[in-house]
Design a protein around this motif. Structure first.
Motif, PDB file in Angstrom:
ATOM      1  N   SER A 259      -5.822  29.342 -20.974  1.00 15.87           N
ATOM      2  CA  SER A 259      -5.500  29.154 -22.391  1.00 15.87           C
ATOM      3  C   SER A 259      -5.838  30.374 -23.240  1.00 15.87           C
ATOM      4  O   SER A 259      -5.043  30.823 -24.060  1.00 15.87           O
ATOM      5  N   GLN A 260      -7.027  30.936 -23.040  1.00 14.14           N
ATOM      6  CA  GLN A 260      -7.460  32.064 -23.859  1.00 14.14           C
ATOM      7  C   GLN A 260      -6.604  33.295 -23.618  1.00 14.14           C
ATOM      8  O   GLN A 260      -6.365  34.095 -24.531  1.00 14.14           O
ATOM      9  N   LYS A 262      -3.485  33.337 -23.131  1.00  9.55           N
ATOM     10  CA  LYS A 262      -2.221  33.188 -23.857  1.00  9.55           C
ATOM     11  C   LYS A 262      -2.331  33.774 -25.262  1.00  9.55           C
ATOM     12  O   LYS A 262      -1.344  34.295 -25.799  1.00  9.55           O
ATOM     13  N   THR A 263      -3.508  33.716 -25.846  1.00 11.78           N
ATOM     14  CA  THR A 263      -3.721  34.347 -27.145  1.00 11.78           C
ATOM     15  C   THR A 263      -3.651  35.870 -27.013  1.00 11.78           C
ATOM     16  O   THR A 263      -3.105  36.550 -27.888  1.00 11.78           O
ATOM     17  N   ASN A 308      -0.102  27.175 -28.130  1.00  7.89           N
ATOM     18  CA  ASN A 308      -0.808  27.813 -27.031  1.00  7.89           C
ATOM     19  C   ASN A 308       0.162  28.322 -25.964  1.00  7.89           C
ATOM     20  O   ASN A 308       0.045  28.029 -24.787  1.00  7.89           O
ATOM     21  N   LYS A 309       1.133  29.098 -26.445  1.00  4.28           N
ATOM     22  CA  LYS A 309       2.099  29.725 -25.556  1.00  4.28           C
ATOM     23  C   LYS A 309       2.112  31.226 -25.820  1.00  4.28           C
ATOM     24  O   LYS A 309       1.319  31.750 -26.582  1.00  4.28           O
TER      25      LYS A 309
END
Length: 310
Positions: A259-260, A262-263, A308-309
């Motif tokens: 997830s992180q 993706k940022t 979150n993409k």
């Protein structure tokens, strides 16, 4: 006086220039503020995307991007290859000092200070910094790429490497994220070079690889004169298509990317935006609408981050 002595003296002069600039220009702002302003001024799209990271990861990312700007701008600031290499040598030695973990040895340059702080927070790979320096050095005496493969290798070394470092600064160690970073770096690197084509004469560099120019019967003179033609359009389409291929491959890996990470990869929205704008003007890279910064990608950037993409 020997050539070696001349080079040593030149390096000392360059180093003194850096310290003098520090005392005059950087005194009124902190090293972190300097890096933030440097990225905002020279790399606005990446700057906006970096703001979505949380501190201290944001500070580390800005330090890494600031370092990349410092080494990439050297070729634009010097007219002699030897001077360019000496300035890159300064940064190479600076990186060595940053990783020695002795604050007294770190040059009082704001970027160096921020890289040092980032290296203390997370385990960064020194080799990646050296790759950024070496790749810029290799390009100092070149004004074009021979093949598309050579261009992609350059994009990997100069853009993907930045992503590898930012992932490390965020504590992300994931093979899928690294794989995505490789493709994103190539997509962004090719797109950045597409955007420099109208500036070919000014920067004395032709971004379209020689094999593509030959295949579509486009001369260097056509590029330098910003001459639009069906063949020029086909050449730019080849570059844009390859960039899009890498973007698609990176997004195919999204479900396996943390997830992180993706940022970290949010700049894909800016790449996607430019490629779409280029498509809308039938791949005429000289179209006036492409010479101005677009703001339409910002809402998409916010939405992409919200989902979150990348």
């Amino acid at each position: 006086m020997s050539i070696l002595t001349n080079k040593c003296n030149l390096f000392k002069i360059l180093a003194q220039d850096v310290y003098l600039l520090n005392n005059i220009r950087f005194k009124s702002q902190t090293s972190s503020e300097y890096c933030l302003n440097l990225v905002r001024t020279n790399d606005y799209e990446n700057f906006v995307c970096t703001l979505f990271l949380k501190n201290p990861h944001r500070s580390s990312a800005l330090a890494i991007r600031s370092f990349n700007i410092e080494v990439s701008k050297i070729s634009e600031r010097v007219s002699q290859v030897d001077i360019g290499r000496m300035r890159l040598k300064f940064w190479e030695e600076t990186i060595d000092k940053c990783f020695q973990k002795d604050p007294l040895n770190v040059p009082q340059h704001p970027v160096a200070l921020e890289i040092y702080k980032a290296s203390l927070r997370e385990k960064l790979t020194k080799r990646h910094f050296k790759t950024l320096i070496i790749s810029r050095s290799e390009l100092l005496n070149k004004n074009s790429f021979n093949t598309m493969s050579e261009l992609e290798t350059y994009a990997e070394k100069t853009v993907s490497t930045v992503y590898y470092l930012i992932l490390e600064s965020c504590g992300i160690k994931n093979i899928h994220a690294d794989h995505a970073a490789s493709h994103i770096g190539k997509a962004q690197g090719i797109t950045q070079l597409l955007r420099t084509i109208p500036l070919a004469k000014k920067i004395n560099f032709i971004a379209i690889p020689q094999d593509i120019l030959v295949n579509h019967k486009v001369s260097h003179e056509d590029v330098l004169r910003n001459k639009i033609s069906d063949n020029m359009v086909e050449s730019c389409l080849d570059l844009a298509s390859r960039a899009n291929e890498h973007l698609v491959k990176a997004r195919d890996l999204m479900s396996n990317v943390p997830s992180q990470a993706k940022t970290v990869f949010l700049p894909t929205t800016a790449v996607d935006n430019y490629l779409n704008r280029l498509s809308n003007v039938q791949y005429n890279v000289f179209h006036p609408s492409l010479l101005h910064r677009s703001w339409f990608w910002l809402p998409k950037l916010w939405l992409t981050n919200y989902k979150n993409k990348y």
